[in-house]
Design a protein around this motif. Structure first.
Motif, PDB file in Angstrom:
ATOM      1  N   ALA A 319      -6.715   5.351   3.572  1.00  0.00           N
ATOM      2  CA  ALA A 319      -6.037   4.403   4.468  1.00  0.00           C
ATOM      3  C   ALA A 319      -5.511   3.181   3.723  1.00  0.00           C
ATOM      4  O   ALA A 319      -4.410   2.694   4.002  1.00  0.00           O
ATOM      5  N   ALA A 320      -6.276   2.674   2.753  1.00  0.00           N
ATOM      6  CA  ALA A 320      -5.855   1.477   2.022  1.00  0.00           C
ATOM      7  C   ALA A 320      -4.570   1.735   1.242  1.00  0.00           C
ATOM      8  O   ALA A 320      -3.666   0.880   1.189  1.00  0.00           O
ATOM      9  N   VAL A 321      -4.462   2.922   0.628  1.00  0.00           N
ATOM     10  CA  VAL A 321      -3.252   3.260  -0.134  1.00  0.00           C
ATOM     11  C   VAL A 321      -2.065   3.434   0.806  1.00  0.00           C
ATOM     12  O   VAL A 321      -0.939   3.019   0.500  1.00  0.00           O
ATOM     13  N   GLN A 322      -2.304   4.047   1.963  1.00  0.00           N
ATOM     14  CA  GLN A 322      -1.233   4.204   2.946  1.00  0.00           C
ATOM     15  C   GLN A 322      -0.682   2.841   3.381  1.00  0.00           C
ATOM     16  O   GLN A 322       0.532   2.675   3.536  1.00  0.00           O
ATOM     17  N   LEU A 323      -1.575   1.887   3.552  1.00  0.00           N
ATOM     18  CA  LEU A 323      -1.132   0.554   3.949  1.00  0.00           C
ATOM     19  C   LEU A 323      -0.288  -0.083   2.854  1.00  0.00           C
ATOM     20  O   LEU A 323       0.728  -0.742   3.130  1.00  0.00           O
TER      21      LEU A 323
END
Length: 425
Positions: A319-323
């Motif tokens: 999720a952090a990379v997607q953000l």
């Protein structure tokens, strides 16, 4: 040293005004996932509710641009501000899917003329060597609105019924209309707050720029609308805006899927990409004015957005990379705004540029209908949003290609060796 009050008076009032317009336009993206209890909407219906705004949006583009140029940009925007506030409130009073579509259509109709009218206003206040920065500073209303208003919409949804969110967010334009009326003037000669030195500088510089334009720039309306540069800019803007709004209006849904959080959490996380977009817009516009290179200032950010969009949708990331990738895409699709809208007044005279900008914005913003609807339809067909976002990346690629190969540097780029007084506002 030339006085610079125009930056403190014209830009901030216009920024707040369009922040409110952008809020009333895009709050539907945060609110739609929470409407279901009253009348359930499919993904395609949500895309239509988001995108139908832009069908109405194209109607008043050219008429409002002509009114702004021939009558008054100040009065044109005032009337449209009052009308769109009423339409925004109506979105909270709808009782069916059809009524929601109609209210969104009316909102687009009344908001549609504001963009070209303000561009006409800015062209009367800022010379070419300042215009990308003036445009970009005004257009920071887009990411600022997302930064401030997405969390606000999420917070309001957690504490009140969705109808009240539409209604309460539709009222502020009525209050700001009063500020607009007393703070804004159509041109330097009509402003009470401007100094004689600044007025003389602006009138002399703007007139000199008009006199220096080639003969083809001073043609009539019909010839201007058929001008290859105008038609090319329509194409660039359409493919760019398809990707831009397809991404922007579906961002909260993507964040909601990523986090599974509350409306407040979705609102705050949806605002993060726009913080970087804000910084990118200002930096890109400053570079464009300093170098005069409008073409690369449009093309390179779009290529960055494409890379982020593909990387985020073709590979599974935490999720952090997607953000982070959402931040990259948001920055890339926002950065070209200032430089792009400095081009029409570079290639056309002030008499016809308003109509040309209205045409570019009207037809280009059909992409605002195509993008959200395309993502929604493809999501219904495939069961996932990935295909839709890959298609949006292809639209952005076409925009980048048209800008790089179609916009001739000799026509749309300016000399970086401009007088210091004009180069540094």
């Amino acid at each position: 040293m030339i006085p610079r009050k125009r930056w403190a008076y014209v830009i901030p009032v216009a920024v707040v005004m369009y922040m409110l317009a952008y809020l009333d336009r895009t709050n539907v993206a945060v609110i739609l996932p929470y409407i279901g209890g009253d009348f359930p909407l499919s993904a395609g219906a949500k895309g239509l509710a988001s995108g139908i705004f832009f069908v109405g949006y194209l109607v008043l583009q050219i008429p409002a641009a002509v009114l702004a140029a021939k009558w008054s940009a100040r009065k044109t925007v005032l009337l449209l501000m009052i009308a769109w506030a009423v339409a925004a409130v109506l979105c909270g009073l709808v009782r069916s899917e059809t009524q929601l579509y109609l209210a969104r259509l009316l909102l687009g109709l009344f908001e549609g003329g504001v963009w070209p009218a303000v561009l006409v206003l800015l062209a009367s206040w800022f010379p070419q060597a300042e215009r990308a920065r003036a445009n970009a500073l005004w257009m920071t209303c887009l990411p600022i609105s997302a930064i401030l208003m997405s969390p606000l919409s999420g917070f309001m949804l957690d504490h009140m019924f969705w109808r009240w969110v539409f209604v309460l967010q539709g009222l502020p334009p009525l209050l700001w209309a009063v500020v607009w009326w007393f703070a804004v003037a159509d041109r330097p000669a009509r402003a009470r707050w401007i100094s004689a030195a600044e007025r003389e500088y602006l009138e002399t510089t703007l007139q000199a720029e008009e006199d220096a334009k080639p003969a083809f720039a001073k043609q009539g309306y019909r010839q201007a609308l058929a001008n290859r540069h105008v038609l090319l800019l329509v194409g660039v803007y359409f493919f760019w805006i398809t990707g831009f709004y397809g991404f922007s209006l579906w961002l909260p849904s993507v964040v909601k899927t990523m986090t599974g959080g509350s409306a407040t959490a979705v609102g705050f996380l949806s605002a993060v990409p726009y913080v970087l977009a804000l910084a990118g817009m200002v930096a890109c516009a400053h570079w464009s004015d300093r170098t005069g290179n409008r073409r690369l200032a449009v093309t390179v950010p779009l290529l960055v957005a494409i890379a982020g969009l593909l990387a985020g949708n073709l590979v599974r990331w935490p999720a952090a990379v997607q953000l982070v990738l959402l931040c990259v895409v948001a920055t890339g699709v926002h950065m070209p705004y200032g430089p792009f809208w400095a081009i029409p007044s570079r290639v056309l005279g002030i008499e016809v540029v308003a109509v040309a900008m209205g045409l570019i914005n009207a037809l280009g913003n059909l992409g605002g209908f195509a993008g959200p609807y395309l993502v929604g339809w493809l999501t219904d067909v495939t069961g996932a949003a990935t295909t839709g976002f890959v298609v949006l990346a292809a639209f952005l690629a076409v925009a980048a290609g048209l800008a790089f190969f179609g916009l001739k540097p000799a026509t749309v780029e300016e000399s970086a060796h401009v007088p210091a007084a004009t180069r540094h506002p």
